[in-house]
Write a protein that holds these residues in place. Structure first.
Motif, short mmCIF file in Angstrom:
data_model
loop_
_atom_site.label_atom_id
_atom_site.label_comp_id
_atom_site.label_asym_id
_atom_site.label_seq_id
_atom_site.Cartn_x
_atom_site.Cartn_y
_atom_site.Cartn_z
N PRO A 34 -48.81 60.91 -8.94
CA PRO A 34 -50.11 60.87 -8.27
C PRO A 34 -51.14 60.04 -9.03
CG PRO A 34 -49.85 62.94 -9.41
CD PRO A 34 -48.54 62.23 -9.54
N LEU A 35 -50.87 59.71 -10.29
CA LEU A 35 -51.83 58.95 -11.09
C LEU A 35 -51.54 57.46 -11.08
CD1 LEU A 35 -52.20 61.36 -14.16
CD2 LEU A 35 -53.51 61.30 -12.04
N ALA A 36 -50.47 57.06 -10.38
CA ALA A 36 -50.16 55.64 -10.29
C ALA A 36 -51.25 54.91 -9.52
CB ALA A 36 -48.80 55.44 -9.60
N GLU A 37 -51.65 53.75 -10.01
CA GLU A 37 -52.70 52.98 -9.36
C GLU A 37 -52.08 52.02 -8.35
OE1 GLU A 37 -55.41 51.10 -11.99
OE2 GLU A 37 -55.84 52.93 -13.13
N VAL A 38 -52.46 52.16 -7.10
CA VAL A 38 -51.97 51.27 -6.04
C VAL A 38 -53.17 50.81 -5.22
CG1 VAL A 38 -49.67 52.29 -5.89
CG2 VAL A 38 -51.52 53.25 -4.54
N PRO A 39 -53.19 49.56 -4.78
CA PRO A 39 -54.32 49.07 -3.98
C PRO A 39 -54.32 49.70 -2.60
CG PRO A 39 -52.58 47.41 -4.10
CD PRO A 39 -52.18 48.51 -5.03
#
Length: 249
Positions: A13-18
């Motif tokens: 859930p902490l992965a950064e995705v645009p």
């Protein structure tokens, strides 16, 4: 309270995705039964019983699509070993028995699964929210979004620019019945309560999604098209974890 919390989450859930962060979804991963199923379903039942007007709405134009969604959910859950059907009654993983009431298809579907369920139908150039069971809102209110188009639903989200609005509308236009999609979000909260409605005209409550709370709230949002009605389903599975249970937090 602990009964509504999960210990794990099946993605980072902490992965950064645009934005809008869309990925293909395997049908087998659409509906999730996790360790919080019993507690979250008990909270849903209480809300449907005591605050139905706040968590449920269905326009008559969405009734057939709601029936189609109920059929799809029943078929999906009965493929599992922890749901059992006898006649018109389904016994759920927590032991509750749900009567398959086609006169109330959206509520019946929502009593089977942890996901909140939103139905959107194309009206002119935009998809409109024609029905929903929204028991676990994260700072929005069904009454303010019901029968409104996508842009209206997302007001006043700061990151929801005109460009993103157009991309999301194209996404809803293009999603295929055989190729569902999904995305996720994540915010830190001070309050683990699942039912957190908030008017778009009210200031954000201190601690709600402020970034420093002890609970991570993440929504797995799935987008799929019903093949017969053509309506789009936006389903939301809500995870709430203590900070110490979140990897990398």
């Amino acid at each position: 309270m602990s009964e509504i919390l999960q210990k794990t989450i099946p993605y980072d859930p902490l992965a950064e995705v645009p934005l809008p962060g869309i990925s293909p979804l395997d049908w087998a991963d659409w509906l999730i039964v996790d360790e919080a199923y019993g507690g979250q379903m008990a909270r849903r039942e209480a809300l449907l019983e005591g605050q139905r007007d706040a968590v449920y709405a269905l326009d008559e134009s969405g009734f057939e699509a709601a029936c189609e969604l109920l059929d799809k959910i029943v078929a999906q859950v009965l493929a599992r070993d922890d749901y059992v059907r006898e006649g018109d009654v389904v016994t759920c993983p927590d032991g509750r028995q749900v009567v398959l009431d086609r006169a109330s298809p959206l509520v019946t579907a929502a009593r089977l699964v942890q996901e909140d369920l939103c139905l959107l139908d194309k009206r002119g150039d935009e998809h409109v929210l024609v029905g929903a069971v929204l028991c676990f809102p994260a700072s929005w209110m069904l009454a303010e979004k019901y029968m409104r188009p996508l842009v209206g639903i997302h007001e006043p989200v700061a990151d929801y620019t005109d460009n993103i609005a157009k991309r999301v509308q194209r996404l809803f236009d293009g999603v295929r019945a055989d190729r569902p999609l999904w995305r996720f979000n994540a915010l830190w909260y001070h309050d683990p309560e699942l039912f957190q409605p908030r008017s778009a005209f009210e200031p954000r409550r201190i601690g709600a999604g402020s970034g420093d709370g002890p609970y991570l709230r993440s929504e797995k949002q799935s987008i799929l098209r019903l093949p017969e009605s053509g309506a789009v389903v936006f389903s939301i599975h809500t995870f709430v974890l203590k900070r110490e249970d979140v990897a990398g937090a």
